[in-house]
Write a protein that holds these residues in place. Structure first.
Motif, mmCIF file in Angstrom:
data_model
loop_
_atom_site.group_PDB
_atom_site.id
_atom_site.type_symbol
_atom_site.label_atom_id
_atom_site.label_comp_id
_atom_site.label_asym_id
_atom_site.label_seq_id
_atom_site.Cartn_x
_atom_site.Cartn_y
_atom_site.Cartn_z
ATOM 1 N N LEU A 1 19.575 12.845 -53.717
ATOM 2 C CA LEU A 1 18.329 12.745 -52.969
ATOM 3 C C LEU A 1 18.581 12.587 -51.467
ATOM 4 C CD1 LEU A 1 16.233 10.468 -55.340
ATOM 5 C CD2 LEU A 1 15.845 12.878 -54.836
ATOM 6 N N ILE A 2 19.797 12.181 -51.128
ATOM 7 C CA ILE A 2 20.200 12.036 -49.730
ATOM 8 C C ILE A 2 21.548 12.728 -49.544
ATOM 9 C CG2 ILE A 2 20.960 10.397 -47.954
ATOM 10 C CD1 ILE A 2 18.970 8.411 -48.980
ATOM 11 N N GLU A 3 21.686 13.385 -48.414
ATOM 12 C CA GLU A 3 22.951 14.023 -48.067
ATOM 13 C C GLU A 3 23.607 13.262 -46.925
ATOM 14 O OE1 GLU A 3 21.629 18.029 -47.211
ATOM 15 O OE2 GLU A 3 22.665 18.776 -48.996
ATOM 16 N N LYS A 4 24.936 13.144 -46.986
ATOM 17 C CA LYS A 4 25.698 12.508 -45.924
ATOM 18 C C LYS A 4 26.574 13.567 -45.272
ATOM 19 C CE LYS A 4 28.436 8.351 -45.057
ATOM 20 N NZ LYS A 4 29.120 7.194 -45.694
ATOM 21 N N GLY A 5 26.270 13.912 -44.017
ATOM 22 C CA GLY A 5 26.977 14.967 -43.318
ATOM 23 C C GLY A 5 28.362 14.552 -42.874
ATOM 24 N N ASP B 1 29.313 14.119 -40.000
ATOM 25 C CA ASP B 1 29.186 13.113 -38.943
ATOM 26 C C ASP B 1 28.599 11.802 -39.474
ATOM 27 O OD1 ASP B 1 26.036 14.314 -37.456
ATOM 28 O OD2 ASP B 1 26.679 14.004 -39.536
ATOM 29 N N ARG B 2 28.534 11.692 -40.825
ATOM 30 C CA ARG B 2 28.024 10.504 -41.531
ATOM 31 C C ARG B 2 26.523 10.312 -41.345
ATOM 32 N NH1 ARG B 2 32.857 8.626 -39.379
ATOM 33 N NH2 ARG B 2 31.834 7.491 -37.712
ATOM 34 N N ARG B 3 25.836 11.318 -40.816
ATOM 35 C CA ARG B 3 24.388 11.213 -40.660
ATOM 36 C C ARG B 3 23.709 11.449 -42.004
ATOM 37 N NH1 ARG B 3 21.774 14.132 -35.637
ATOM 38 N NH2 ARG B 3 23.022 12.458 -34.737
ATOM 39 N N LEU B 4 22.686 10.626 -42.281
ATOM 40 C CA LEU B 4 21.962 10.716 -43.539
ATOM 41 C C LEU B 4 20.709 11.577 -43.355
ATOM 42 C CD1 LEU B 4 22.150 6.951 -44.556
ATOM 43 C CD2 LEU B 4 23.632 8.798 -45.336
ATOM 44 N N THR B 5 20.486 12.496 -44.302
ATOM 45 C CA THR B 5 19.293 13.346 -44.260
ATOM 46 C C THR B 5 18.746 13.508 -45.665
ATOM 47 O OG1 THR B 5 20.651 15.351 -44.444
ATOM 48 C CG2 THR B 5 20.018 14.649 -42.228
ATOM 49 N N PRO B 6 17.418 13.576 -45.819
ATOM 50 C CA PRO B 6 16.845 13.838 -47.145
ATOM 51 C C PRO B 6 17.271 15.224 -47.616
ATOM 52 C CG PRO B 6 15.179 13.041 -45.606
ATOM 53 C CD PRO B 6 16.387 13.386 -44.798
ATOM 54 N N GLU C 1 5.866 10.051 -46.563
ATOM 55 C CA GLU C 1 6.794 10.010 -45.440
ATOM 56 C C GLU C 1 7.692 8.784 -45.551
ATOM 57 O OE1 GLU C 1 7.225 12.252 -43.089
ATOM 58 O OE2 GLU C 1 5.655 13.554 -43.921
ATOM 59 N N LEU C 2 8.912 8.926 -45.055
ATOM 60 C CA LEU C 2 9.796 7.776 -44.994
ATOM 61 C C LEU C 2 9.260 6.790 -43.958
ATOM 62 C CD1 LEU C 2 13.298 9.496 -45.144
ATOM 63 C CD2 LEU C 2 12.170 8.205 -46.950
ATOM 64 N N PRO C 3 9.423 5.486 -44.192
ATOM 65 C CA PRO C 3 8.844 4.485 -43.269
ATOM 66 C C PRO C 3 9.498 4.478 -41.893
ATOM 67 C CG PRO C 3 10.270 3.442 -44.881
ATOM 68 C CD PRO C 3 10.121 4.867 -45.315
ATOM 69 N N VAL C 4 10.779 4.847 -41.831
ATOM 70 C CA VAL C 4 11.541 4.818 -40.579
ATOM 71 C C VAL C 4 12.582 5.926 -40.624
ATOM 72 C CG1 VAL C 4 11.269 2.346 -40.093
ATOM 73 C CG2 VAL C 4 13.129 3.127 -41.584
ATOM 74 N N GLN C 5 13.378 6.035 -39.564
ATOM 75 C CA GLN C 5 14.492 6.969 -39.577
ATOM 76 C C GLN C 5 15.476 6.595 -40.679
ATOM 77 O OE1 GLN C 5 16.096 6.766 -35.587
ATOM 78 N NE2 GLN C 5 14.930 8.574 -34.954
ATOM 79 N N LEU C 6 16.153 7.614 -41.223
ATOM 80 C CA LEU C 6 17.062 7.391 -42.337
ATOM 81 C C LEU C 6 18.438 6.951 -41.819
ATOM 82 C CD1 LEU C 6 16.880 7.531 -45.371
ATOM 83 C CD2 LEU C 6 17.768 9.855 -45.310
ATOM 84 N N THR C 7 18.486 5.711 -41.307
ATOM 85 C CA THR C 7 19.742 5.096 -40.880
ATOM 86 C C THR C 7 19.809 3.705 -41.486
ATOM 87 O OG1 THR C 7 18.839 4.047 -38.887
ATOM 88 C CG2 THR C 7 19.614 6.342 -38.673
ATOM 89 N N LEU C 8 21.019 3.198 -41.671
ATOM 90 C CA LEU C 8 21.178 1.869 -42.247
ATOM 91 C C LEU C 8 20.497 0.811 -41.386
ATOM 92 C CD1 LEU C 8 24.902 1.926 -43.454
ATOM 93 C CD2 LEU C 8 22.837 2.367 -44.786
#
Length: 288
Positions: free
Chosen positions: A53-57, A59-64, A20-27
């Motif tokens: 490995l990461i997509e940038k939507g 709306d600039r939101r990052l998702t695996p 699991e990722l340690p936190v939400q995928l935000t800067l």
């Protein structure tokens, strides 16, 4: 291993396995987790985006990004890399926190080297770098002393900075390139949601000073600006302060692109004098 490489390798291992990722995928969340500024996090994330490995939507939101290579069982998990030991960054961050307490502290090489588990020769190299940045100073025959943060010193610096940077703007007017200004503007982005952190491009100030082509103005910022540059970068970890920075940068850049020099000067002056909501509230004992 640099801190950027470590963040990249750590996230890559997590994204390529069932961990699991340690936190939400935000800067903002990643910077808090790795206890660094946004710059190394942004660089690592950009590499992961390029690798898919990461997509940038939109709306600039990052998702695996879903991928067949992503393991569904822990037996294929990749080992996480060990955090790097960048002693300069570690000591610099510790000293910034001590500086903000407002006390001048004498630093002994032997005790400090022992505290961080490094040799005195290695520590002396780090101390010389910190002295070059203005964070500590060498006292002849007495050793080293931490520079305390004082409100009066910051205000004095800002007053001189304002005068010189406005003069630099006057000198740089005919040398500014719209494409350069547009690129800087594109790097200052307000968050699309409350969970996101703004993106800041601080290069506008260095750009104006460079285009002014005045060695005496450049000398002031090279010698006197390093210490406050470190503090201002620390301050931008505060989300609201970062938002204000982006808004003020945008106002300056729009005025410059419109060739409205009077508005640009006013916006730049306001930015310099009013862009430190966090540091301006610090009242250490020595500043009372």
């Amino acid at each position: 291993m640099s801190i950027t490489t470590y963040i990249y390798e750590d996230l890559k291992a997590r994204l390529s396995s069932s961990q699991e990722l340690p936190v939400q995928l935000t800067l903002e969340s990643l910077a808090d987790f790795y206890e660094v500024s946004f710059s190394p996090v942004r660089s690592a994330v950009n590499r992961l985006i390029k690798q898919g490995l990461i997509e940038k939507g939109d709306d600039r939101r990052l998702t695996p990004k879903a991928t067949r290579k992503r393991s569904q069982t822990k037996e294929h998990d990749q080992a996480l890399p060990a955090p790097p030991q960048d002693m300069y960054e570690l000591i610099a961050n510790d000293f910034v926190r001590l500086s903000l307490e407002g006390n001048a502290i004498d630093l002994r090489e032997e005790a400090t080297a022992k505290q961080y588990g490094i040799s005195r020769s290695a520590l002396r190299i780090i101390f010389n770098r910190l002295a070059g940045a203005g964070l500590i100073e060498h006292i002849p025959r007495r050793g080293w002393r931490l520079r305390p943060f004082l409100q009066k010193d910051m205000q004095a610096f800002l007053e001189v900075r304002e005068l010189l940077e406005l003069k630099a703007l006057d000198l740089a007017k005919s040398h500014l390139v719209d494409a350069d200004l547009q690129a800087i503007l594109a790097g200052n982005i307000l968050p699309a949601s409350k969970k996101e952190h703004p993106q800041i491009d601080n290069s506008l100030h260095a750009y104006i000073i460079e285009k002014a082509d005045n060695i005496y103005i450049q000398d002031f910022f090279q010698r006197q600006g390093k210490y406050y540059g470190i503090l201002f970068d620390w301050e931008e970890m505060d989300r609201q302060a970062a938002i204000e920075t982006v808004e003020q940068h945008q106002a300056i850049l729009h005025a410059l692109l419109e060739k409205n020099w009077s508005v640009a000067r006013k916006a730049l002056s306001f930015h310099i004098q009013n862009n430190h909501p966090v540091l301006s509230k610090i009242r250490p004992p020595a500043d009372a």
